[in-house]
Design an enzyme around this catalytic site. Structure first.
Site, PDB file in Angstrom:
ATOM      1  N   THR A   1       0.818  -1.215   0.000  1.00 31.45           N
ATOM      2  CA  THR A   1       0.000   0.000   0.000  1.00 31.45           C
ATOM      3  C   THR A   1       0.860   1.276   0.000  1.00 31.45           C
ATOM      4  O   THR A   1       0.622   2.189  -0.791  1.00 31.45           O
ATOM      5  CB  THR A   1      -0.918   0.001   1.235  1.00 31.45           C
ATOM      6  OG1 THR A   1      -1.734  -1.171   1.162  1.00 31.45           O
ATOM      7  CG2 THR A   1      -1.806   1.220   1.300  1.00 31.45           C
ATOM      8  N   VAL A   2       1.871   1.315   0.861  1.00 36.22           N
ATOM      9  CA  VAL A   2       2.682   2.540   0.973  1.00 36.22           C
ATOM     10  C   VAL A   2       3.763   2.575  -0.105  1.00 36.22           C
ATOM     11  O   VAL A   2       3.909   3.571  -0.826  1.00 36.22           O
ATOM     12  CB  VAL A   2       3.289   2.661   2.392  1.00 36.22           C
ATOM     13  CG1 VAL A   2       4.178   3.894   2.476  1.00 36.22           C
ATOM     14  CG2 VAL A   2       2.182   2.739   3.440  1.00 36.22           C
TER      15      VAL A   2
ATOM     16  N   LYS B   1       6.995   3.020  12.180  1.00 37.26           N
ATOM     17  CA  LYS B   1       7.003   3.631  13.519  1.00 37.26           C
ATOM     18  C   LYS B   1       7.347   2.627  14.605  1.00 37.26           C
ATOM     19  O   LYS B   1       8.048   2.940  15.560  1.00 37.26           O
ATOM     20  CB  LYS B   1       5.655   4.274  13.819  1.00 37.26           C
ATOM     21  CG  LYS B   1       4.496   3.327  13.952  1.00 37.26           C
ATOM     22  CD  LYS B   1       3.257   3.845  13.315  1.00 37.26           C
ATOM     23  CE  LYS B   1       3.450   3.852  11.825  1.00 37.26           C
ATOM     24  NZ  LYS B   1       2.308   4.055  11.027  1.00 37.26           N
TER      25      LYS B   1
ATOM     26  N   VAL C   1       4.783   9.033  11.517  1.00 39.74           N
ATOM     27  CA  VAL C   1       3.946   9.686  12.529  1.00 39.74           C
ATOM     28  C   VAL C   1       2.777  10.399  11.851  1.00 39.74           C
ATOM     29  O   VAL C   1       2.953  11.416  11.182  1.00 39.74           O
ATOM     30  CB  VAL C   1       4.760  10.699  13.372  1.00 39.74           C
ATOM     31  CG1 VAL C   1       3.919  11.222  14.524  1.00 39.74           C
ATOM     32  CG2 VAL C   1       6.034  10.062  13.897  1.00 39.74           C
TER      33      VAL C   1
ATOM     34  N   GLY D   1       0.874   9.661   9.214  1.00 38.44           N
ATOM     35  CA  GLY D   1       0.764   9.597   7.752  1.00 38.44           C
ATOM     36  C   GLY D   1       1.122  10.878   7.031  1.00 38.44           C
ATOM     37  O   GLY D   1       2.283  11.252   6.918  1.00 38.44           O
TER      38      GLY D   1
ATOM     39  N   GLY E   1     -12.601  -0.928   5.713  1.00 37.65           N
ATOM     40  CA  GLY E   1     -11.180  -0.908   5.341  1.00 37.65           C
ATOM     41  C   GLY E   1     -10.311  -0.027   6.212  1.00 37.65           C
ATOM     42  O   GLY E   1      -9.181   0.263   5.853  1.00 37.65           O
TER      43      GLY E   1
ATOM     44  N   GLU F   1      -7.154  -3.091  10.451  1.00 37.94           N
ATOM     45  CA  GLU F   1      -6.488  -4.268   9.913  1.00 37.94           C
ATOM     46  C   GLU F   1      -7.282  -5.507  10.323  1.00 37.94           C
ATOM     47  O   GLU F   1      -8.095  -5.462  11.246  1.00 37.94           O
ATOM     48  CB  GLU F   1      -5.076  -4.394  10.531  1.00 37.94           C
ATOM     49  CG  GLU F   1      -4.223  -3.160  10.437  1.00 37.94           C
ATOM     50  CD  GLU F   1      -3.690  -2.931   9.041  1.00 37.94           C
ATOM     51  OE1 GLU F   1      -3.605  -3.908   8.272  1.00 37.94           O
ATOM     52  OE2 GLU F   1      -3.386  -1.782   8.706  1.00 37.94           O
TER      53      GLU F   1
ATOM     54  N   LYS G   1       3.989   6.404  17.948  1.00 36.65           N
ATOM     55  CA  LYS G   1       4.085   7.760  17.371  1.00 36.65           C
ATOM     56  C   LYS G   1       4.488   8.766  18.444  1.00 36.65           C
ATOM     57  O   LYS G   1       5.317   9.652  18.201  1.00 36.65           O
ATOM     58  CB  LYS G   1       2.743   8.140  16.732  1.00 36.65           C
ATOM     59  CG  LYS G   1       2.430   7.265  15.522  1.00 36.65           C
ATOM     60  CD  LYS G   1       0.984   7.364  15.069  1.00 36.65           C
ATOM     61  CE  LYS G   1       0.687   6.327  14.004  1.00 36.65           C
ATOM     62  NZ  LYS G   1      -0.731   6.143  13.710  1.00 36.65           N
TER      63      LYS G   1
ATOM     64  N   GLY H   1      -3.258   5.732   4.727  1.00 40.57           N
ATOM     65  CA  GLY H   1      -3.670   5.701   3.320  1.00 40.57           C
ATOM     66  C   GLY H   1      -2.448   5.629   2.424  1.00 40.57           C
ATOM     67  O   GLY H   1      -1.345   6.044   2.821  1.00 40.57           O
TER      68      GLY H   1
END
Ligand code: HSE
Length: 439
Positions: free
Chosen positions: A13-14, A119, A146, A148, A201, A204, A219, A316
């Site tokens: 995703t990232v 993190k 931290v 997003g 969504g 998790e 964080k 996201g």
């Protein structure tokens, strides 16, 4: 123009979001960095999924875009770390395993910059990595770790260097905030709201770290290191999650014009740092009470410049990837002149039980005359002033009510509860919930 070559490890995703941004705005990034940034290679076990999801060229992937066996992926990683061509590595594999820790260690040891959203790794095992990076003269970019997309790391590191940070607080986990908002707005029980978070969504499949406060704790640890240069552990923060919040707690919050939020809180008082992560009753006139859904918000109170709020998306693909790409541009542009974290300071971490807040204590008792008076007296005996007592909810043999106190240490609140349990065993039907009230 100088060139900086980048390797991306992990394209989920990232990582996929990072590759997509490079595919779309690489020339703009080069101009901003004044360096030619080249996304050279991606190591990913399942490239076909990433290629389809993020519309990426197969040629970017080690192995040409086919599925890789884990040992093959490891060999590609070894090659990239050994290559003098690669200047910067983006780690988006995640987790705190020895594999990922060793990988990040090797990146820095090889004299390459590291950019990561991890993190948990940096909060739990980061000290070694930051010390090594200092020795090696390389940079660790962790804006994405931290909240997003919210630029809180650079704000503290770069923008607030002319100030003294007095306190940091905020909503730093979107999943738990989504759950609490749904409980609040639709009068749902925790389980039903968690299910909605998963269906939509946000949570998790294993949402443990989101709801037990662990993710928010990671964080806060990173922000404390940035703001005051000290290393704290998860145990120091006495973290409480939102698993035990029920509809009745939301009801008690409404009665004192507050919303329940999972709050990260760190404050410097007379040189000591107090910090914790726990659900708090946030009064409706505090802006944090209005932050709903998966949105994150960080409040920083500075000595010279006062209060600042940063609000935005804490998770996201594009959101988190943006922060990674911005770190890459910063490292390329400022390189040697950037600091990884604040200069290390002597550890001055105070016992959170001495932290002073007004508290809301919720009692679940047998329905016996005199109970409210007895409990209020026990609280008064600890020299704690009471602000309000809620109306009693009677259900058959049982009753529930809450007591809002004036500011007190947590230690004294605990002492009052212990005295109640000692002097009238069996009166309390469950452990009272104790939540700070945040004005
Ligand atoms: N799972 C986190 C959240 C985002 O819900 O906010 C990543 O830390």
């Amino acid at each position: 123009m100088k060139t900086m070559k980048i390797a991306l490890l992990g394209c989920g995703t990232v990582g996929g979001g990072v590759a997509r941004i490079f595919g779309e705005i690489n020339p703009e990034l080069n101009a901003r960095a004044n360096v030619s940034l080249v996304l050279d290679s991606i190591v990913e076990i399942n490239p076909p999924a990433a290629i389809e999801r993020f519309q990426l060229p197969a040629s970017l992937f080690c192995g040409g875009g086919r599925l890789l066996q884990p040992d093959e992926a490891s060999r590609y990683i070894d090659d990239l770390l050994a290559s003098p061509e690669i200047d910067l590595v983006v780690e988006t594999i995640g987790g705190t395993s020895d594999f990922v820790f060793d990988l990040c260690h090797r990146v820095i040891e090889a004299g390459k910059h590291l950019v990561t959203a991890n993190k948990a790794l940096l909060a739990e095992r980061g000290r070694t990595l930051f010390d090594l990076a200092e020795n090696k003269g390389v940079k660790i970019g962790f804006e994405a770790a931290v909240c997003g997309a919210i630029p809180i790391v650079k704000t503290i590191k770069e923008n607030f260097t002319g100030d003294k940070i007095l306190s940091i607080s905020g909503i730093m986990n979107g999943t738990s905030n989504y759950i609490l908002s749904r409980m609040q707005n639709e009068s749902l029980e925790f389980g039903a709201a968690l299910q909605l978070a998963q269906d939509n969504g946000y949570a998790e499949a294993d949402p443990s770290l989101d709801i037990n406060g662990g993710d928010a704790g990671h964080k806060l640890i990173l922000l404390i290191k940035l703001a005051w240069g000290i290393d704290v552990s998860m145990d120091d923060l006495s973290i409480i999650g939102i698993e035990n919040i029920g509809k009745e707690d939301i009801d008690f919050a409404n009665e004192i014009n507050a919303k329940i939020k999972l709050i990260c809180y760190a404050k410097k008082i007379n040189g000591d740092i107090y910090a914790t992560v726990r659900p708090m009753m946030v009064k409706n006139n505090n802006f944090l009470s209005q932050v709903n859904g998966a949105t994150n918000a960080v409040r920083v109170n500075n000595h010279y410049s006062g209060i600042h709020f940063l609000v935005g998306k804490g998770a996201g693909s594009g959101e988190t990837a943006m922060s990674i790409v911005s770190d890459i541009v910063f490292i390329a542009r400022y390189g040697e002149r950037m600091k990884n974290t604040a200069a290390p300071q002597e550890r001055i971490f105070a016992d959170a039980r001495q932290f002073v807040f007004p508290y809301l204590i919720t009692f679940h008792t047998a329905d016996v005359p005199g109970t409210t008076g007895f409990i209020a007296t026990a609280i008064g005996n600890q020299n704690i002033n009471i602000e309000t007592v809620s109306h009693n909810r009677h259900t058959g043999e049982k009753a529930m009510f809450s007591v809002a106190t004036m500011p007190s240490t947590f230690e004294k609140i605990e002492a009052a509860v212990e005295a109640i349990q000692r002097e009238r065993p069996g009166l309390l039907l469950s452990e009272p919930k104790i939540m700070p009230i945040l004005y």
